[in-house]
Design an enzyme around this catalytic site. Sequence first.
Site, PDB file in Angstrom:
ATOM      1  N   CYS A  30       0.833  -1.207   0.000  1.00 38.16           N
ATOM      2  CA  CYS A  30       0.000   0.000   0.000  1.00 38.16           C
ATOM      3  C   CYS A  30       0.867   1.256   0.000  1.00 38.16           C
ATOM      4  O   CYS A  30       1.443   1.615   1.029  1.00 38.16           O
ATOM      5  CB  CYS A  30      -0.924  -0.032   1.222  1.00 38.16           C
ATOM      6  SG  CYS A  30      -1.841   1.491   1.442  1.00 38.16           S
ATOM      7  N   CYS A  47      -0.243   4.044   2.341  1.00 36.60           N
ATOM      8  CA  CYS A  47       0.047   3.789   3.757  1.00 36.60           C
ATOM      9  C   CYS A  47       1.541   3.972   4.042  1.00 36.60           C
ATOM     10  O   CYS A  47       1.909   4.562   5.051  1.00 36.60           O
ATOM     11  CB  CYS A  47      -0.324   2.368   4.146  1.00 36.60           C
ATOM     12  SG  CYS A  47      -1.907   1.829   3.516  1.00 36.60           S
ATOM     13  N   ASP A  48       2.399   3.446   3.165  1.00 39.63           N
ATOM     14  CA  ASP A  48       3.819   3.317   3.515  1.00 39.63           C
ATOM     15  C   ASP A  48       4.771   4.085   2.596  1.00 39.63           C
ATOM     16  O   ASP A  48       5.979   4.114   2.854  1.00 39.63           O
ATOM     17  CB  ASP A  48       4.213   1.826   3.492  1.00 39.63           C
ATOM     18  CG  ASP A  48       3.323   1.006   4.430  1.00 39.63           C
ATOM     19  OD1 ASP A  48       2.962   1.530   5.499  1.00 39.63           O
ATOM     20  OD2 ASP A  48       2.993  -0.140   4.077  1.00 39.63           O
TER      21      ASP A  48
END
Length: 319
Positions: free
Chosen positions: A138, A141-142
């Site tokens: 993701c 997200c990261d």
Amino acid sequence: MADNEKKIHNVVIIGSGPAGWTAGIYLGRANLSPVLYCGAQVGGQLTTTTEIENFPGFPEGRDGPELMMDMEAQAKKYGTQIVYDTIKSVDLSKRPFTLRTEDSEFQAHSIIIATGASPKMLNLPGEKTFWNRGVHTCAVCDGSFYRGKTVAVVGGGDSAMEEAMYLAKLCAKVYVVHRRAELRASRIMADRALATPNMEFLWNSTIADVIGDTSGKFPKTTGLILKSTVDESTREVAVDAMFLAIGHTPNSAFLGGQVEVDDAGYIVVNEAQQTNVEGVYAAGDIHDHVYRQAITAAGFGCKAALEVERFLARQGVTS
Ligand code: NAP
């Protein structure tokens, strides 16, 4: 005994993506007191997405997590009981059906399965070693951990292009590793990605493994071993992270084979969203491997809810 375990619920919705929330909105408005179990990732896959440009009604686009929070609020407003827990197993052999979480058991006259799908992994040794330390699924997200660095996205579909374009805004360089020489992604997404200056496409290549440094306190990814799909050659590419975007696996394992699924694990439904078990319906990415859009998942959630309403009426349950 918790409140939730005392009575037989009219309908339990399993999953909190667009299909689940939409079913909650419809069934709540129908006064059927739906109970929705959110699962581990509240809001589902859209909470890992950035701007959603194709959900009607938002000409300027919409932030994925915000859209999901609004759907949750709307379901709650119309009377959906929301439970932040995960259904671990079900017994569908007789009605009312039995559902179990880690530490509770309760019953329901009907069920809507809206558990979606999870990102696929390549099952390489290095994936485990460097998980969350350079191996991710993701970008939203990261991705920010790799600001100014070099990363690779694996896959040639719309998800891969979306991840790669997101990362291209943060990172110095983004490789897209694809096993063929032609993208699967839609024309508009592919054209945008192909025109992105700091993106380089590594065609006809798969990942043989992830490599890195494991001598420190935390493992650190330093590169990928690529294998050619046209000959047997391999080569190393230095990257700080790899983002997998190679498709999804439907989250149907918890059903323990009690509902008919296809070869890939997607639930088989009829025109009325009903599974092979009367009273058990499915909606969204758990059965739809063709369209897989937020708007279609929401539509399937609506259909399933209306069918549950009819089913419950046939059983004499009206509120
Ligand atoms: P997808 O379309 O199934 O693409 C998966 C990609 O991963 C393909 O390019 C596939 O290669 C590759 N792949 C699969 N297994 C692999 C393996 N073991 N090793 C290497 N590569 C592998 O999945 P998706 O991109 O997640 O998209 C799913 C659906 O969601 C699509 O309908 C898509 O249009 C939609 N979607 C839409 C948007 C948007 O409109 N904003 C965003 C994301 C997704 P091959 O091409 O060789 O099969």
